[in-house]
Scaffold this motif. Structure first.
Motif, PDB file in Angstrom:
ATOM      1  N   LYS A  56       2.067   1.821  -8.510  1.00  0.00           N
ATOM      2  CA  LYS A  56       2.892   1.193  -7.468  1.00  0.00           C
ATOM      3  C   LYS A  56       2.014   0.564  -6.386  1.00  0.00           C
ATOM      4  O   LYS A  56       2.247   0.722  -5.192  1.00  0.00           O
ATOM      5  CB  LYS A  56       3.869   2.193  -6.868  1.00  0.00           C
ATOM      6  N   ASP A 114      -0.594  -3.100  -5.444  1.00  0.00           N
ATOM      7  CA  ASP A 114      -0.963  -4.481  -5.768  1.00  0.00           C
ATOM      8  C   ASP A 114      -2.421  -4.528  -6.244  1.00  0.00           C
ATOM      9  O   ASP A 114      -3.106  -3.494  -6.228  1.00  0.00           O
ATOM     10  CB  ASP A 114      -0.687  -5.398  -4.573  1.00  0.00           C
ATOM     11  N   TRP A 129       3.010  -0.837  -2.812  1.00  0.00           N
ATOM     12  CA  TRP A 129       4.164  -1.721  -2.735  1.00  0.00           C
ATOM     13  C   TRP A 129       5.111  -1.230  -1.648  1.00  0.00           C
ATOM     14  O   TRP A 129       5.162  -0.032  -1.331  1.00  0.00           O
ATOM     15  CB  TRP A 129       4.934  -1.706  -4.050  1.00  0.00           C
ATOM     16  N   ARG A 168       6.227  -7.598  -4.147  1.00  0.00           N
ATOM     17  CA  ARG A 168       5.537  -6.457  -4.743  1.00  0.00           C
ATOM     18  C   ARG A 168       4.616  -7.043  -5.816  1.00  0.00           C
ATOM     19  O   ARG A 168       4.968  -7.131  -6.977  1.00  0.00           O
ATOM     20  CB  ARG A 168       6.538  -5.457  -5.314  1.00  0.00           C
TER      21      ARG A 168
END
Length: 146
Positions: free
Chosen positions: A47, A49, A55, A123
């Motif tokens: 989760k 980047d 995110w 995201r």
């Protein structure tokens, strides 16, 4: 597909050297594509980047409407499963053919997209991390070493 252009000097130098020594970089591009698919899928598990930033959390409204708090994922996990790459003589592209992938990656404002129930923060999941960069250089160096 979402297009990310790598402008890292070390990667570009390795690519130029490889191009000077080889008529066909498609095998290296294929290896790079396979590595980036795995790396991108890992971002869904982490989760985060490509730079390692978490995110944005889901809003309470989104959690209520979806019935769960999984970011970018429904029960089917289709977005993470549909990360693909395409190779040609010029390079490699990595992304998702799913219609909503760009909205999830770049985000969107309800004011611009009336079908949304609220703003969607970006995201980012496609890109080249520092580790990816190092692996790309290794792949190209392996090609140069023969």
């Amino acid at each position: 597909m979402i297009e990310i252009n790598v402008t890292d000097d070390a990667v570009l130098q390795a690519l130029q050297e490889a191009q000077q020594r080889s008529d066909n970089l498609e095998p290296a591009y294929k290896s790079i594509g396979e590595m980036l698919v795995v790396s991108t899928q890992q971002r869904f598990r982490d989760k985060k980047d490509p730079e390692g930033h978490p995110w944005a959390e889901l809003s309470d409204v989104t959690i209520f409407r979806k019935g769960h708090a999984r970011q970018l994922e429904g029960e089917s996990r289709q977005l993470a499963r549909q990360i693909v790459y395409e190779v040609d003589r010029k390079g490699v592209e990595v992304g998702s053919p799913l219609e909503y992938a760009a909205m999830m990656h770049f985000g969107g404002k309800k004011a611009e997209f009336s079908h949304l129930w609220g703003d969607i923060p970006a995201r980012t999941f496609v890109g080249v991390s520092a580790d990816d960069r190092d692996r790309i250089i290794e792949i190209l160096q392996d090609l140069l070493a023969g």
